[in-house]
Structures are given as C-alpha cells and as structure tokens.
Motif scaffolding. Structure first.
Motif, PDB file in Angstrom:
ATOM      1  N   PHE A  10      -8.523   5.759  11.253  1.00  0.00           N
ATOM      2  CA  PHE A  10      -7.583   5.909  10.140  1.00  0.00           C
ATOM      3  C   PHE A  10      -6.275   6.517  10.631  1.00  0.00           C
ATOM      4  O   PHE A  10      -5.182   6.126  10.198  1.00  0.00           O
ATOM      5  N   THR A  11      -6.391   7.489  11.526  1.00  0.00           N
ATOM      6  CA  THR A  11      -5.197   8.160  12.052  1.00  0.00           C
ATOM      7  C   THR A  11      -4.394   7.232  12.951  1.00  0.00           C
ATOM      8  O   THR A  11      -3.159   7.209  12.908  1.00  0.00           O
ATOM      9  N   HIS A  26      -4.592   3.733  13.138  1.00  0.00           N
ATOM     10  CA  HIS A  26      -4.206   2.412  12.624  1.00  0.00           C
ATOM     11  C   HIS A  26      -3.949   2.373  11.120  1.00  0.00           C
ATOM     12  O   HIS A  26      -3.419   1.375  10.630  1.00  0.00           O
ATOM     13  N   GLY A  27      -4.338   3.404  10.422  1.00  0.00           N
ATOM     14  CA  GLY A  27      -4.171   3.407   8.974  1.00  0.00           C
ATOM     15  C   GLY A  27      -5.470   3.077   8.271  1.00  0.00           C
ATOM     16  O   GLY A  27      -6.336   2.382   8.817  1.00  0.00           O
ATOM     17  N   PHE A  28      -5.601   3.566   7.051  1.00  0.00           N
ATOM     18  CA  PHE A  28      -6.841   3.361   6.304  1.00  0.00           C
ATOM     19  C   PHE A  28      -7.045   1.893   5.947  1.00  0.00           C
ATOM     20  O   PHE A  28      -8.130   1.339   6.137  1.00  0.00           O
ATOM     21  N   GLU A  29      -6.020   1.284   5.393  1.00  0.00           N
ATOM     22  CA  GLU A  29      -6.149  -0.105   4.944  1.00  0.00           C
ATOM     23  C   GLU A  29      -6.419  -1.067   6.094  1.00  0.00           C
ATOM     24  O   GLU A  29      -7.125  -2.071   5.937  1.00  0.00           O
ATOM     25  N   GLN A  30      -5.861  -0.757   7.250  1.00  0.00           N
ATOM     26  CA  GLN A  30      -5.997  -1.663   8.394  1.00  0.00           C
ATOM     27  C   GLN A  30      -7.350  -1.511   9.104  1.00  0.00           C
ATOM     28  O   GLN A  30      -7.720  -2.365   9.922  1.00  0.00           O
ATOM     29  N   THR A  31      -8.071  -0.455   8.822  1.00  0.00           N
ATOM     30  CA  THR A  31      -9.348  -0.203   9.477  1.00  0.00           C
ATOM     31  C   THR A  31     -10.484  -0.806   8.651  1.00  0.00           C
ATOM     32  O   THR A  31     -10.551  -0.609   7.434  1.00  0.00           O
ATOM     33  N   LEU A  80      -4.294  12.332   4.773  1.00  0.00           N
ATOM     34  CA  LEU A  80      -4.664  10.929   4.635  1.00  0.00           C
ATOM     35  C   LEU A  80      -4.689  10.523   3.166  1.00  0.00           C
ATOM     36  O   LEU A  80      -4.146   9.476   2.787  1.00  0.00           O
ATOM     37  N   SER A 114      -1.387   9.801   1.457  1.00  0.00           N
ATOM     38  CA  SER A 114      -0.670   8.594   1.872  1.00  0.00           C
ATOM     39  C   SER A 114      -1.328   7.294   1.401  1.00  0.00           C
ATOM     40  O   SER A 114      -0.748   6.225   1.557  1.00  0.00           O
ATOM     41  N   VAL A 115      -2.529   7.374   0.835  1.00  0.00           N
ATOM     42  CA  VAL A 115      -3.261   6.168   0.423  1.00  0.00           C
ATOM     43  C   VAL A 115      -3.598   6.259  -1.068  1.00  0.00           C
ATOM     44  O   VAL A 115      -4.476   7.040  -1.461  1.00  0.00           O
TER      45      VAL A 115
END
Length: 242
Positions: A31-32, A34-39, A118, A121-122
């Motif tokens: 998550f850190t 690549h991002g939550f949505e991208q993982t 996190l 930001s989501v």
C-alpha cells in the motif's frame, strides 16, 4: 502460548510471523509503495508467501486487512461492559470502555500512524472506518440502553451519551495521531472523556449551566472609611438574602 509456539522459528532461529501478521505486513508494504487501489489481494499473498485462501480465511476483504485489530477490540469492549456489576456509574463505565480502544492504538504507534495516513488518502477506507466506528458506538449504546431501561427517555439518553463518548475518543485519537504518536495518548483521552463526564452527572443526568459549580460574586457598595466588620456584615447579609 509462547512466541515459538505461536509463530514458529525461521532458519536463523528468529521468530517467524504468523500468516496473519505476514499478510498485514505485506499489505502495508505494498500500500505504501504502490497505493491501496493499485494493490491486489494476489499481490499481497505473493509477497507474504501464502495462498490466496489464507488471506480470505483471515480477512473478508482487502479493506479489512487495514483494520485487523478492531474485531478483537470490539470483543474485549463487549466483555468489559458485560462484566460490570450494574452498580457503577454508567457514564464512567463507557468512558473506561473507550480507553480500551485507545490502548489498542497506543500499543503500536507506528502502525496506528501509518494506518491513519493511509486512511486519510483513500475515501473507501474512510467509509470502512466509519462502519467500524458505528459498531463501537452501538456497543456502548446497547450497554447504556440496558442501564437506562427504567427511564422513559432511556433510549435517547443512551444514544446521545454513546455518541458523545465516541466523538470525544475520536477527537483525542486524531490529536494524538497528528503528533505522529509522539505525545501522551492517555493525556489527550483523559481530557476528552473528562468533558463527557462533566457534561453528565451520576446515572447519566445532564448538567445545565445553572448546576455547575460556580462561585458567588457579591458586589457591595460602601463608604471608603467603613470599618471592616461592617463590610463583612454587609456581605453576610447579602448572602443570607440569596
């Protein structure tokens, strides 16, 4: 259970994390980076070195891996409230129950701060967090409803106090998290919950401004050269008339 029994040992003799802990660690690393949505879940299990079924055995969704400790904390809170004698002040009891949640966060400050950043930001995680907060509030309200069942306004009173406790807790928690976990969490929590307790008297009685402890102010007009005994007498007479 010992650490070795709970986690096993790696080839170098160090403690080997459980599959659940490995999934949490892998998830937050991804998550850190690549991002939550991208993982994806597949990304997480691949990095953790476990099967896909292991992930869903521990977490119903990707969102749940961000909040892995709340189920246990909710269970602890429920038991704490159930174990009450029924004679303690209900407002103090729910305030003490809220402290259990802060203790959970304070037990791992770095993880708490990482999750806070996190979640901010989501949007999807913020919504998920709200559903968790609602469950805490309902747990407190259910307890208070039982305690206030004899009152005609018991349900309303219970819901309002429960919401107040949760709001106070969240205010203290956010203040602590904004300090990156460097400040004393108990100080923030005590200050916030004291406000709730001061707003409600014994047995959840709301306190009005007239009921708060205030000092009487007496204005006495007298001559400059009046003897002190006469000034005191005048003050006493004024107070007696109140």
């Amino acid at each position: 259970m010992s650490e070795a029994q709970g986690h096993g040992r790696g080839a170098d003799g160090s403690a080997k994390p459980s599959k659940r802990d490995a999934l949490i660690e892998a998830a937050f690393e991804l998550f850190t980076a690549h991002g939550f949505e991208q993982t994806t879940v597949d990304d997480i299990v691949r990095l953790a070195g476990v099967g896909r079924s292991s992930f869903f055995r521990h977490f119903p969704s990707k969102e749940d891996v961000v909040f892995p400790d709340h189920e246990g904390c909710l269970a602890e809170m429920t038991i704490f409230l159930q174990e009450g004698s029924g004679t303690e002040d209900p407002v103090i009891r729910v305030c003490d129950a809220a402290r259990l949640v802060m203790r959970m966060y304070a037990g791992n400050p770095s993880f708490a701060v990482q999750r806070y950043r996190l979640t901010k930001s989501v949007p999807g995680l913020r919504h998920h967090e709200l559903s968790v907060v609602w469950r805490y509030e309902r747990t407190l309200a259910d307890y208070l409803r039982r305690r206030f069942a004899h009152r005609p306004d018991g349900t309303l009173r219970a819901d309002v106090i429960a919401a107040s406790v949760v709001a106070a807790h969240n205010n203290a928690l956010r203040t602590w998290l904004r300090s990156a976990g460097q400040e004393d969490p108990s100080a923030h929590m005590d200050h916030a919950l004291r406000f709730v307790q001061n707003s409600w008297g014994p047995e959840g009685e709301a306190r009005s401004a007239d009921e708060e402890d205030t000092d009487d102010v007496v204005v006495l007009i007298t001559k400059r050269k009046a003897p002190m005994w006469r000034v005191v007498q005048g003050i006493e007479a004024t107070l007696d008339d109140r």
